[in-house]
Motif scaffolding. Structure first.
Motif, PDB file in Angstrom:
ATOM      1  N   VAL A  58       7.765  -1.598   4.116  1.00  0.00           N
ATOM      2  CA  VAL A  58       8.103  -0.194   3.912  1.00  0.00           C
ATOM      3  C   VAL A  58       8.130   0.536   5.250  1.00  0.00           C
ATOM      4  N   PHE A  59       9.261   1.164   5.548  1.00  0.00           N
ATOM      5  CA  PHE A  59       9.356   2.032   6.723  1.00  0.00           C
ATOM      6  C   PHE A  59       9.090   3.460   6.269  1.00  0.00           C
ATOM      7  N   LEU A  60       8.102   4.101   6.889  1.00  0.00           N
ATOM      8  CA  LEU A  60       7.735   5.477   6.568  1.00  0.00           C
ATOM      9  C   LEU A  60       7.975   6.355   7.786  1.00  0.00           C
ATOM     10  N   PHE A  61       8.598   7.512   7.545  1.00  0.00           N
ATOM     11  CA  PHE A  61       8.848   8.459   8.628  1.00  0.00           C
ATOM     12  C   PHE A  61       8.408   9.843   8.186  1.00  0.00           C
ATOM     13  N   VAL A  62       7.690  10.544   9.046  1.00  0.00           N
ATOM     14  CA  VAL A  62       7.164  11.861   8.705  1.00  0.00           C
ATOM     15  C   VAL A  62       8.198  12.934   9.041  1.00  0.00           C
ATOM     16  N   LEU A  63       8.752  13.554   7.998  1.00  0.00           N
ATOM     17  CA  LEU A  63       9.722  14.637   8.172  1.00  0.00           C
ATOM     18  C   LEU A  63       9.023  15.958   8.465  1.00  0.00           C
ATOM     19  N   SER A  64       7.839  16.147   7.880  1.00  0.00           N
ATOM     20  CA  SER A  64       7.029  17.337   8.147  1.00  0.00           C
ATOM     21  C   SER A  64       5.580  17.011   7.830  1.00  0.00           C
ATOM     22  N   GLY A  65       4.661  17.755   8.443  1.00  0.00           N
ATOM     23  CA  GLY A  65       3.240  17.556   8.172  1.00  0.00           C
ATOM     24  C   GLY A  65       2.624  16.432   8.969  1.00  0.00           C
ATOM     25  N   GLN A  66       1.614  15.800   8.353  1.00  0.00           N
ATOM     26  CA  GLN A  66       0.857  14.721   8.998  1.00  0.00           C
ATOM     27  C   GLN A  66       0.428  13.723   7.938  1.00  0.00           C
ATOM     28  N   PHE A  67       0.603  12.436   8.236  1.00  0.00           N
ATOM     29  CA  PHE A  67       0.274  11.380   7.277  1.00  0.00           C
ATOM     30  C   PHE A  67      -0.502  10.291   7.995  1.00  0.00           C
ATOM     31  N   SER A  68      -1.615   9.871   7.407  1.00  0.00           N
ATOM     32  CA  SER A  68      -2.457   8.833   8.001  1.00  0.00           C
ATOM     33  C   SER A  68      -2.555   7.626   7.087  1.00  0.00           C
ATOM     34  N   ILE A  69      -2.460   6.435   7.692  1.00  0.00           N
ATOM     35  CA  ILE A  69      -2.639   5.159   7.007  1.00  0.00           C
ATOM     36  C   ILE A  69      -3.776   4.451   7.713  1.00  0.00           C
ATOM     37  N   ASN A  70      -4.922   4.315   7.036  1.00  0.00           N
ATOM     38  CA  ASN A  70      -6.112   3.735   7.670  1.00  0.00           C
ATOM     39  C   ASN A  70      -6.368   4.454   9.001  1.00  0.00           C
ATOM     40  N   ASP A  71      -6.274   3.754  10.128  1.00  0.00           N
ATOM     41  CA  ASP A  71      -6.555   4.395  11.418  1.00  0.00           C
ATOM     42  C   ASP A  71      -5.287   4.776  12.174  1.00  0.00           C
ATOM     43  N   THR A  72      -4.126   4.742  11.504  1.00  0.00           N
ATOM     44  CA  THR A  72      -2.862   5.148  12.117  1.00  0.00           C
ATOM     45  C   THR A  72      -2.455   6.521  11.602  1.00  0.00           C
ATOM     46  N   THR A  73      -2.375   7.503  12.485  1.00  0.00           N
ATOM     47  CA  THR A  73      -1.965   8.859  12.105  1.00  0.00           C
ATOM     48  C   THR A  73      -0.583   9.144  12.662  1.00  0.00           C
ATOM     49  N   MET A  74       0.293   9.627  11.795  1.00  0.00           N
ATOM     50  CA  MET A  74       1.660   9.955  12.187  1.00  0.00           C
ATOM     51  C   MET A  74       1.888  11.446  12.004  1.00  0.00           C
ATOM     52  N   MET A  75       2.403  12.073  13.056  1.00  0.00           N
ATOM     53  CA  MET A  75       2.772  13.477  13.015  1.00  0.00           C
ATOM     54  C   MET A  75       4.268  13.589  12.702  1.00  0.00           C
ATOM     55  N   GLU A  76       4.738  14.817  12.511  1.00  0.00           N
ATOM     56  CA  GLU A  76       6.170  15.041  12.308  1.00  0.00           C
ATOM     57  C   GLU A  76       6.958  14.403  13.449  1.00  0.00           C
ATOM     58  N   GLY A  77       8.027  13.664  13.071  1.00  0.00           N
ATOM     59  CA  GLY A  77       8.851  13.002  14.074  1.00  0.00           C
ATOM     60  C   GLY A  77       8.378  11.617  14.449  1.00  0.00           C
ATOM     61  N   GLN A  78       7.398  11.075  13.714  1.00  0.00           N
ATOM     62  CA  GLN A  78       6.893   9.731  14.003  1.00  0.00           C
ATOM     63  C   GLN A  78       7.046   8.837  12.770  1.00  0.00           C
ATOM     64  N   GLY A  79       7.156   7.528  13.017  1.00  0.00           N
ATOM     65  CA  GLY A  79       7.329   6.584  11.922  1.00  0.00           C
ATOM     66  C   GLY A  79       6.638   5.268  12.180  1.00  0.00           C
ATOM     67  N   SER A  80       6.404   4.515  11.100  1.00  0.00           N
ATOM     68  CA  SER A  80       5.777   3.198  11.175  1.00  0.00           C
ATOM     69  C   SER A  80       6.313   2.326  10.056  1.00  0.00           C
ATOM     70  N   LYS A  81       6.240   1.009  10.280  1.00  0.00           N
ATOM     71  CA  LYS A  81       6.573   0.056   9.219  1.00  0.00           C
ATOM     72  C   LYS A  81       5.282  -0.549   8.690  1.00  0.00           C
ATOM     73  N   VAL A  82       5.098  -0.477   7.388  1.00  0.00           N
ATOM     74  CA  VAL A  82       3.917  -1.056   6.741  1.00  0.00           C
ATOM     75  C   VAL A  82       4.315  -2.434   6.217  1.00  0.00           C
ATOM     76  N   ASN A  83       3.657  -3.463   6.715  1.00  0.00           N
ATOM     77  CA  ASN A  83       3.989  -4.828   6.322  1.00  0.00           C
ATOM     78  C   ASN A  83       3.661  -5.089   4.857  1.00  0.00           C
ATOM     79  N   ALA A  84       4.474  -5.933   4.243  1.00  0.00           N
ATOM     80  CA  ALA A  84       4.177  -6.383   2.880  1.00  0.00           C
ATOM     81  C   ALA A  84       2.774  -6.978   2.840  1.00  0.00           C
ATOM     82  N   GLY A  85       2.056  -6.701   1.753  1.00  0.00           N
ATOM     83  CA  GLY A  85       0.710  -7.221   1.604  1.00  0.00           C
ATOM     84  C   GLY A  85      -0.369  -6.341   2.209  1.00  0.00           C
ATOM     85  N   THR A  86       0.009  -5.134   2.659  1.00  0.00           N
ATOM     86  CA  THR A  86      -0.956  -4.226   3.287  1.00  0.00           C
ATOM     87  C   THR A  86      -1.439  -3.186   2.283  1.00  0.00           C
TER      88      THR A  86
END
Length: 229
Positions: A58-86
């Motif tokens: 899953v590729f997640l991109f923050v369009l607005s606000g702030q989103f955290s996955i475990n110890d990874t925090t993404m602000m607006e304009g940032q993205g991450s790929k979450v590997n299958a099985g996570t």
């Protein structure tokens, strides 16, 4: 009804579509797709919770606000790929809106989160085919961040010097977020759309459009390109 022959302005769509804040897994608005091989959604998480592992990248991109996955925090304009099985704990501030691109992955690489770094050092990459171009060939650079799902799902950072490209049909679903520059598209109906640094948009399979950039463009991208039968 959404016109999938045009580029979708994701920030504008997230602000106007019927989407209510809630749990990460359920507060979602599904975008039309060509088939079931990919899921494209807008997400409105708020508060915190837990997401079980799924058999998809899953590729997640923050369009607005702030989103955290475990110890990874993404602000607006940032993205991450979450590997299958996570599996992960998540938290989101009020008004957070995400874009999610999800593709089933049978060859799992192991749990983890791949963050996209816009400051990463890029290397020269292949420019668009000469037969598509109008005018000089651009100098392109890229920094791939991942390639998975039998090579069909990939993303990273890309840049190019100014260039113009003829209308060509998209054989892939592509998310783009402009880090620098400005680009204009003209679709089959003659509509011109222009996006600038800070804009996030999606062009889906089947759409046909030209490309015109009069300055250096740098972008985050996420692509699903199905393997041809």
């Amino acid at each position: 009804m959404l016109d999938m022959q045009r580029a979708l302005d994701l920030k504008r769509l997230a602000a106007t579509c019927p989407l209510t804040d809630g749990d990460y897994k359920t507060a979602r608005y599904a975008l039309p797709v060509a088939d079931g091989a990919v899921q494209l959604e807008l997400v409105a998480p708020q508060g915190n919770g837990h997401a079980d592992a799924v058999d998809a990248d899953v590729f997640l991109f923050v369009l607005s606000g702030q989103f955290s996955i475990n110890d990874t925090t993404m602000m607006e304009g940032q993205g991450s790929k979450v590997n299958a099985g996570t599996a992960f704990d998540w938290s989101a501030t009020r008004g957070t809106r995400l874009f999610a691109m999800e593709v089933t992955e049978t060859e799992k690489s192991g749990p983890g989160v791949v963050a996209l770094d816009p400051t990463v050092v890029m290397s020269p990459s292949t420019p668009p085919p000469a037969e598509y171009l109008i005018g000089p060939t651009p100098a392109c650079q890229s920094a791939p961040a991942w390639r998975s799902c039998n090579g069909q799902f990939y993303g990273g950072i890309w840049s190019a010097t100014p260039y113009c490209r003829k209308k060509v049909p998209y054989v892939h679903d592509e998310f783009m977020y402009l880090l620098e520059g400005c680009v204009s598209f003209v679709n089959e109906s003659g509509e011109k759309q222009t996006f600038r640094a800070g804009d996030a948009f999606l062009i889906c399979r089947g759409a046909s459009c030209s490309w015109e950039s009069l300055e250096v463009v740098k972008k985050i991208y996420g692509i699903f390109r199905p393997i041809e039968p």
